[in-house]
Motif scaffolding. Structure first.
Motif, PDB file in Angstrom:
ATOM      1  N   GLY A 298       0.818  -1.214   0.000  1.00 57.71           N
ATOM      2  CA  GLY A 298       0.000   0.000   0.000  1.00 57.71           C
ATOM      3  C   GLY A 298       0.846   1.256   0.000  1.00 57.71           C
ATOM      4  N   SER A 299       1.959   1.222   0.714  1.00 53.41           N
ATOM      5  CA  SER A 299       2.829   2.402   0.733  1.00 53.41           C
ATOM      6  C   SER A 299       3.509   2.596  -0.620  1.00 53.41           C
ATOM      7  CB  SER A 299       3.874   2.290   1.846  1.00 53.41           C
ATOM      8  OG  SER A 299       4.789   1.252   1.577  1.00 53.41           O
ATOM      9  N   GLU A 300       3.815   1.503  -1.324  1.00 53.45           N
ATOM     10  CA  GLU A 300       4.418   1.607  -2.660  1.00 53.45           C
ATOM     11  C   GLU A 300       3.434   2.179  -3.677  1.00 53.45           C
ATOM     12  OE1 GLU A 300       7.685  -2.038  -2.743  1.00 53.45           O
ATOM     13  OE2 GLU A 300       5.716  -2.354  -3.669  1.00 53.45           O
ATOM     14  N   SER A 301       2.172   1.792  -3.527  1.00 55.21           N
ATOM     15  CA  SER A 301       1.157   2.229  -4.493  1.00 55.21           C
ATOM     16  C   SER A 301       0.397   3.473  -4.026  1.00 55.21           C
ATOM     17  CB  SER A 301       0.176   1.087  -4.770  1.00 55.21           C
ATOM     18  OG  SER A 301      -0.514   0.724  -3.588  1.00 55.21           O
ATOM     19  N   VAL A 302       0.851   4.064  -2.930  1.00 57.93           N
ATOM     20  CA  VAL A 302       0.255   5.267  -2.358  1.00 57.93           C
ATOM     21  C   VAL A 302      -1.242   5.061  -2.102  1.00 57.93           C
ATOM     22  CG1 VAL A 302       0.174   7.799  -2.499  1.00 57.93           C
ATOM     23  CG2 VAL A 302       1.936   6.569  -3.760  1.00 57.93           C
ATOM     24  N   ASP A 303      -1.563   3.909  -1.513  1.00 62.04           N
ATOM     25  CA  ASP A 303      -2.956   3.578  -1.174  1.00 62.04           C
ATOM     26  C   ASP A 303      -3.141   3.843   0.323  1.00 62.04           C
ATOM     27  OD1 ASP A 303      -5.392   2.374  -0.533  1.00 62.04           O
ATOM     28  OD2 ASP A 303      -5.075   0.686  -1.914  1.00 62.04           O
TER      29      ASP A 303
ATOM     30  N   VAL B  46      -2.983   1.162   3.621  1.00 58.68           N
ATOM     31  CA  VAL B  46      -1.937   1.323   4.636  1.00 58.68           C
ATOM     32  C   VAL B  46      -2.559   1.507   6.022  1.00 58.68           C
ATOM     33  CG1 VAL B  46      -0.093   2.852   5.466  1.00 58.68           C
ATOM     34  CG2 VAL B  46      -0.204   2.225   3.041  1.00 58.68           C
ATOM     35  N   ARG B  47      -3.573   2.362   6.101  1.00 61.73           N
ATOM     36  CA  ARG B  47      -4.193   2.628   7.402  1.00 61.73           C
ATOM     37  C   ARG B  47      -4.900   1.382   7.950  1.00 61.73           C
ATOM     38  NH1 ARG B  47      -4.648   7.012   9.955  1.00 61.73           N
ATOM     39  NH2 ARG B  47      -4.364   8.327   8.135  1.00 61.73           N
ATOM     40  N   THR B  48      -5.675   0.709   7.136  1.00 64.68           N
ATOM     41  CA  THR B  48      -6.444  -0.463   7.587  1.00 64.68           C
ATOM     42  C   THR B  48      -5.516  -1.585   8.039  1.00 64.68           C
ATOM     43  OG1 THR B  48      -8.261   0.075   6.100  1.00 64.68           O
ATOM     44  CG2 THR B  48      -8.137  -2.188   6.899  1.00 64.68           C
TER      45      THR B  48
ATOM     46  N   THR C 199      -3.109  -0.568  11.023  1.00 69.74           N
ATOM     47  CA  THR C 199      -3.783  -0.593  12.324  1.00 69.74           C
ATOM     48  C   THR C 199      -3.911  -2.024  12.839  1.00 69.74           C
ATOM     49  OG1 THR C 199      -4.995   1.430  11.785  1.00 69.74           O
ATOM     50  CG2 THR C 199      -5.899   0.051  13.538  1.00 69.74           C
ATOM     51  N   ALA C 200      -4.318  -2.944  11.963  1.00 69.95           N
ATOM     52  CA  ALA C 200      -4.450  -4.351  12.365  1.00 69.95           C
ATOM     53  C   ALA C 200      -3.091  -4.928  12.763  1.00 69.95           C
ATOM     54  CB  ALA C 200      -5.067  -5.165  11.230  1.00 69.95           C
ATOM     55  N   TYR C 201      -2.075  -4.620  11.977  1.00 70.02           N
ATOM     56  CA  TYR C 201      -0.724  -5.101  12.280  1.00 70.02           C
ATOM     57  C   TYR C 201      -0.256  -4.582  13.638  1.00 70.02           C
ATOM     58  CZ  TYR C 201       4.295  -5.261  12.485  1.00 70.02           C
ATOM     59  OH  TYR C 201       5.574  -5.452  12.932  1.00 70.02           O
ATOM     60  N   LEU C 202      -0.383  -3.292  13.856  1.00 72.02           N
ATOM     61  CA  LEU C 202       0.097  -2.709  15.114  1.00 72.02           C
ATOM     62  C   LEU C 202      -0.658  -3.229  16.331  1.00 72.02           C
ATOM     63  CD1 LEU C 202       0.800   1.002  14.164  1.00 72.02           C
ATOM     64  CD2 LEU C 202       2.465  -0.784  14.787  1.00 72.02           C
ATOM     65  N   GLU C 203      -1.949  -3.457  16.181  1.00 72.86           N
ATOM     66  CA  GLU C 203      -2.736  -3.991  17.296  1.00 72.86           C
ATOM     67  C   GLU C 203      -2.176  -5.344  17.721  1.00 72.86           C
ATOM     68  OE1 GLU C 203      -7.190  -5.674  18.024  1.00 72.86           O
ATOM     69  OE2 GLU C 203      -7.015  -3.832  16.839  1.00 72.86           O
ATOM     70  N   ALA C 204      -1.926  -6.202  16.761  1.00 74.26           N
ATOM     71  CA  ALA C 204      -1.360  -7.528  17.083  1.00 74.26           C
ATOM     72  C   ALA C 204       0.077  -7.393  17.599  1.00 74.26           C
ATOM     73  CB  ALA C 204      -1.409  -8.427  15.861  1.00 74.26           C
TER      74      ALA C 204
END
Length: 122
Positions: free
Chosen positions: A97-102, A106-108, A111-116
């Motif tokens: 997502g960061s490569e494709s500027v999405d 990135v946010r969705t 957030t899930a990654y950081l929560e875990a």
């Protein structure tokens, strides 16, 4: 009479030896339904295992307890492994997502990654 007593003694010894070599009953261990539960169980059960292993001598009862603890540890590790796979997917989505500027991707997934991740390392 001596032969009968000797035969009974030998039979008893053989029976007790065979019984000692049998595998103990299997224990289910505590289930871990969430990553938070798995991390808590992993930490607490490792602490219990460390206390037992710190003893100078391990009794048969201690070995039985250790055997039961391993089931809970295996359950916790399986859940952690499952959650790490999900985290890896989320992190890859953040990367892509960061490569494709999405921004939303990135946010969705971020957030899930950081929560875990914060459950594993506060």
């Amino acid at each position: 009479m001596k032969k009968l007593l000797l035969a009974a003694l030998c039979t008893g010894l053989l029976a007790s030896t065979a019984q000692a070599e049998e595998r103990p009953d299997h224990f289910e261990g505590e289930a871990a339904d969430t990553l938070a539960e798995a991390v808590t169980q992993f930490s607490e059960t490792n602490r219990q295992l460390a206390q037992l292993l710190a003893q100078d001598e391990l009794s048969n009862t201690d070995l039985g307890t250790i055997h039961e603890l391993t089931y809970t540890l295996e359950n916790a590790m399986a859940k952690i492994d499952e959650e790490l796979d999900t985290m890896a997917v989320d992190l890859e989505e953040v990367h892509l997502g960061s490569e494709s500027v999405d921004h939303e991707r990135v946010r969705t997934h971020g957030t899930a990654y950081l929560e875990a991740a914060q459950t594993l390392v506060p």
